[in-house]
Design a protein around this motif. Structure first.
Motif, PDB file in Angstrom:
ATOM      1  N   ALA A   6      -5.575  -6.631   2.402  1.00 53.19           N
ATOM      2  CA  ALA A   6      -5.345  -6.664   0.953  1.00 53.19           C
ATOM      3  C   ALA A   6      -4.568  -5.430   0.501  1.00 53.19           C
ATOM      4  CB  ALA A   6      -6.672  -6.766   0.208  1.00 53.19           C
ATOM      5  N   ASP A   7      -4.897  -4.272   1.077  1.00 51.38           N
ATOM      6  CA  ASP A   7      -4.167  -3.029   0.792  1.00 51.38           C
ATOM      7  C   ASP A   7      -2.691  -3.173   1.167  1.00 51.38           C
ATOM      8  OD1 ASP A   7      -5.649  -1.052  -0.410  1.00 51.38           O
ATOM      9  OD2 ASP A   7      -5.941   0.123   1.419  1.00 51.38           O
ATOM     10  N   TRP A   8      -2.451  -3.708   2.361  1.00 51.13           N
ATOM     11  CA  TRP A   8      -1.072  -3.898   2.817  1.00 51.13           C
ATOM     12  C   TRP A   8      -0.298  -4.767   1.827  1.00 51.13           C
ATOM     13  CZ3 TRP A   8       2.210  -2.011   6.355  1.00 51.13           C
ATOM     14  CH2 TRP A   8       1.694  -1.203   7.367  1.00 51.13           C
ATOM     15  N   GLU A   9      -0.873  -5.884   1.442  1.00 52.77           N
ATOM     16  CA  GLU A   9      -0.186  -6.804   0.531  1.00 52.77           C
ATOM     17  C   GLU A   9       0.108  -6.129  -0.805  1.00 52.77           C
ATOM     18  OE1 GLU A   9      -2.422 -10.423   0.229  1.00 52.77           O
ATOM     19  OE2 GLU A   9      -2.250 -10.819   2.380  1.00 52.77           O
ATOM     20  N   ARG A  10      -0.896  -5.449  -1.349  1.00 51.91           N
ATOM     21  CA  ARG A  10      -0.745  -4.817  -2.666  1.00 51.91           C
ATOM     22  C   ARG A  10       0.283  -3.692  -2.615  1.00 51.91           C
ATOM     23  NH1 ARG A  10      -3.221  -0.514  -4.688  1.00 51.91           N
ATOM     24  NH2 ARG A  10      -4.805  -0.468  -3.064  1.00 51.91           N
ATOM     25  N   LYS A  11       0.189  -2.845  -1.599  1.00 50.12           N
ATOM     26  CA  LYS A  11       1.073  -1.679  -1.521  1.00 50.12           C
ATOM     27  C   LYS A  11       2.502  -2.060  -1.135  1.00 50.12           C
ATOM     28  CE  LYS A  11      -2.649   1.596  -1.080  1.00 50.12           C
ATOM     29  NZ  LYS A  11      -3.293   2.671  -0.321  1.00 50.12           N
ATOM     30  N   LEU A  12       2.660  -3.043  -0.274  1.00 55.23           N
ATOM     31  CA  LEU A  12       4.007  -3.530   0.033  1.00 55.23           C
ATOM     32  C   LEU A  12       4.658  -4.125  -1.210  1.00 55.23           C
ATOM     33  CD1 LEU A  12       3.601  -5.158   3.560  1.00 55.23           C
ATOM     34  CD2 LEU A  12       5.070  -3.218   2.966  1.00 55.23           C
ATOM     35  N   ALA A  13       3.874  -4.848  -2.002  1.00 57.99           N
ATOM     36  CA  ALA A  13       4.413  -5.432  -3.233  1.00 57.99           C
ATOM     37  C   ALA A  13       4.886  -4.344  -4.184  1.00 57.99           C
ATOM     38  CB  ALA A  13       3.356  -6.314  -3.906  1.00 57.99           C
ATOM     39  N   VAL A  14       4.134  -3.268  -4.295  1.00 57.44           N
ATOM     40  CA  VAL A  14       4.543  -2.159  -5.159  1.00 57.44           C
ATOM     41  C   VAL A  14       5.872  -1.577  -4.678  1.00 57.44           C
ATOM     42  CG1 VAL A  14       3.977   0.192  -5.913  1.00 57.44           C
ATOM     43  CG2 VAL A  14       2.209  -1.578  -5.915  1.00 57.44           C
ATOM     44  N   VAL A  15       5.972  -1.319  -3.379  1.00 55.83           N
ATOM     45  CA  VAL A  15       7.201  -0.732  -2.828  1.00 55.83           C
ATOM     46  C   VAL A  15       8.387  -1.682  -3.028  1.00 55.83           C
ATOM     47  CG1 VAL A  15       8.341   0.016  -0.691  1.00 55.83           C
ATOM     48  CG2 VAL A  15       6.018   0.777  -1.202  1.00 55.83           C
ATOM     49  N   LEU A  16       8.174  -2.959  -2.810  1.00 57.06           N
ATOM     50  CA  LEU A  16       9.258  -3.925  -2.967  1.00 57.06           C
ATOM     51  C   LEU A  16       9.682  -4.113  -4.427  1.00 57.06           C
ATOM     52  CD1 LEU A  16       8.092  -6.630  -0.415  1.00 57.06           C
ATOM     53  CD2 LEU A  16      10.049  -5.088  -0.188  1.00 57.06           C
ATOM     54  N   LEU A  42      10.623   8.236   7.961  1.00 53.56           N
ATOM     55  CA  LEU A  42      10.713   9.258   6.925  1.00 53.56           C
ATOM     56  C   LEU A  42      12.042  10.001   7.009  1.00 53.56           C
ATOM     57  CD1 LEU A  42       7.083  10.688   7.168  1.00 53.56           C
ATOM     58  CD2 LEU A  42       7.991   9.276   5.313  1.00 53.56           C
ATOM     59  N   ALA A  43      12.463  10.344   8.217  1.00 52.38           N
ATOM     60  CA  ALA A  43      13.715  11.075   8.422  1.00 52.38           C
ATOM     61  C   ALA A  43      14.930  10.248   7.999  1.00 52.38           C
ATOM     62  CB  ALA A  43      13.855  11.493   9.878  1.00 52.38           C
ATOM     63  N   CYS A  44      14.793   8.937   8.039  1.00 53.20           N
ATOM     64  CA  CYS A  44      15.890   8.052   7.627  1.00 53.20           C
ATOM     65  C   CYS A  44      15.824   7.720   6.137  1.00 53.20           C
ATOM     66  CB  CYS A  44      15.854   6.764   8.440  1.00 53.20           C
ATOM     67  SG  CYS A  44      16.319   7.011  10.154  1.00 53.20           S
ATOM     68  N   GLY A  45      14.832   8.255   5.443  1.00 48.22           N
ATOM     69  CA  GLY A  45      14.715   7.987   4.017  1.00 48.22           C
ATOM     70  C   GLY A  45      14.141   6.630   3.692  1.00 48.22           C
ATOM     71  N   VAL A  46      13.391   6.064   4.617  1.00 44.63           N
ATOM     72  CA  VAL A  46      12.777   4.754   4.393  1.00 44.63           C
ATOM     73  C   VAL A  46      11.408   4.953   3.734  1.00 44.63           C
ATOM     74  CG1 VAL A  46      11.862   2.688   5.535  1.00 44.63           C
ATOM     75  CG2 VAL A  46      13.957   3.762   6.386  1.00 44.63           C
ATOM     76  N   PRO A  47      11.172   4.332   2.575  1.00 45.09           N
ATOM     77  CA  PRO A  47       9.841   4.425   1.971  1.00 45.09           C
ATOM     78  C   PRO A  47       8.845   3.684   2.856  1.00 45.09           C
ATOM     79  CG  PRO A  47      11.266   2.983   0.669  1.00 45.09           C
ATOM     80  CD  PRO A  47      12.092   3.519   1.787  1.00 45.09           C
ATOM     81  N   VAL A  48       7.697   4.300   3.127  1.00 44.63           N
ATOM     82  CA  VAL A  48       6.800   3.729   4.127  1.00 44.63           C
ATOM     83  C   VAL A  48       5.447   3.288   3.558  1.00 44.63           C
ATOM     84  CG1 VAL A  48       7.814   5.017   6.041  1.00 44.63           C
ATOM     85  CG2 VAL A  48       5.908   5.992   4.824  1.00 44.63           C
ATOM     86  N   VAL A  49       4.935   2.254   4.196  1.00 41.42           N
ATOM     87  CA  VAL A  49       3.543   1.836   4.081  1.00 41.42           C
ATOM     88  C   VAL A  49       3.047   1.849   5.518  1.00 41.42           C
ATOM     89  CG1 VAL A  49       1.924   0.026   3.418  1.00 41.42           C
ATOM     90  CG2 VAL A  49       4.023   0.372   2.083  1.00 41.42           C
ATOM     91  N   ALA A  50       1.981   2.584   5.769  1.00 40.89           N
ATOM     92  CA  ALA A  50       1.475   2.750   7.132  1.00 40.89           C
ATOM     93  C   ALA A  50      -0.021   2.468   7.175  1.00 40.89           C
ATOM     94  CB  ALA A  50       1.750   4.176   7.626  1.00 40.89           C
ATOM     95  N   THR A  51      -0.496   2.117   8.340  1.00 40.86           N
ATOM     96  CA  THR A  51      -1.918   1.893   8.534  1.00 40.86           C
ATOM     97  C   THR A  51      -2.671   3.193   8.321  1.00 40.86           C
ATOM     98  OG1 THR A  51      -1.401   0.174  10.143  1.00 40.86           O
ATOM     99  CG2 THR A  51      -3.650   1.044  10.167  1.00 40.86           C
ATOM    100  N   ASP A  52      -3.798   3.110   7.639  1.00 36.80           N
ATOM    101  CA  ASP A  52      -4.610   4.289   7.324  1.00 36.80           C
ATOM    102  C   ASP A  52      -5.423   4.695   8.552  1.00 36.80           C
ATOM    103  OD1 ASP A  52      -6.010   6.306   6.138  1.00 36.80           O
ATOM    104  OD2 ASP A  52      -7.051   5.050   4.683  1.00 36.80           O
TER     105      ASP A  52
END
Length: 88
Positions: free
Chosen positions: A38-48, A7-17
């Motif tokens: 499935a959440d990881w795949e879907r949310k990473l795709a959105v960020v990418l 977060l401090a480096c400005g990296v958009p994150v997807v993290a384990t819930d």
């Protein structure tokens, strides 16, 4: 700690819930929380795929770190704590 560094480096994150991540991230606002594969795949795709989401998460993460974890913010908390311990 890794999540705060990203977060401090400005990296958009997807993290384990998990509870520590839930305490830092507001899902969909400061980053994504993923509960399963499935959440990881879907949310990473959105960020990418979505530059606007990446930018929103980048800004929100930097703001979060600056407000609560910057040297100035932490100094205030330490002074408050030590003042309470000293009985002031």
């Amino acid at each position: 700690v890794k999540l705060l560094c990203y977060l401090a480096c400005g990296v958009p994150v997807v993290a384990t819930d998990v509870p520590p991540h839930r305490a830092l991230l507001a899902d969909g606002i400061t980053g994504f929380l993923a509960a399963n594969e499935a959440d990881w795949e879907r949310k990473l795709a959105v960020v990418l795929d979505d530059a606007a989401v990446r930018e929103r998460f980048r800004r929100a993460g930097l703001d979060l770190v600056r407000r609560f974890y910057s040297a100035g913010a932490m100094a205030k908390e330490y002074l408050k704590f030590y003042g309470e311990v000293a009985g002031r």
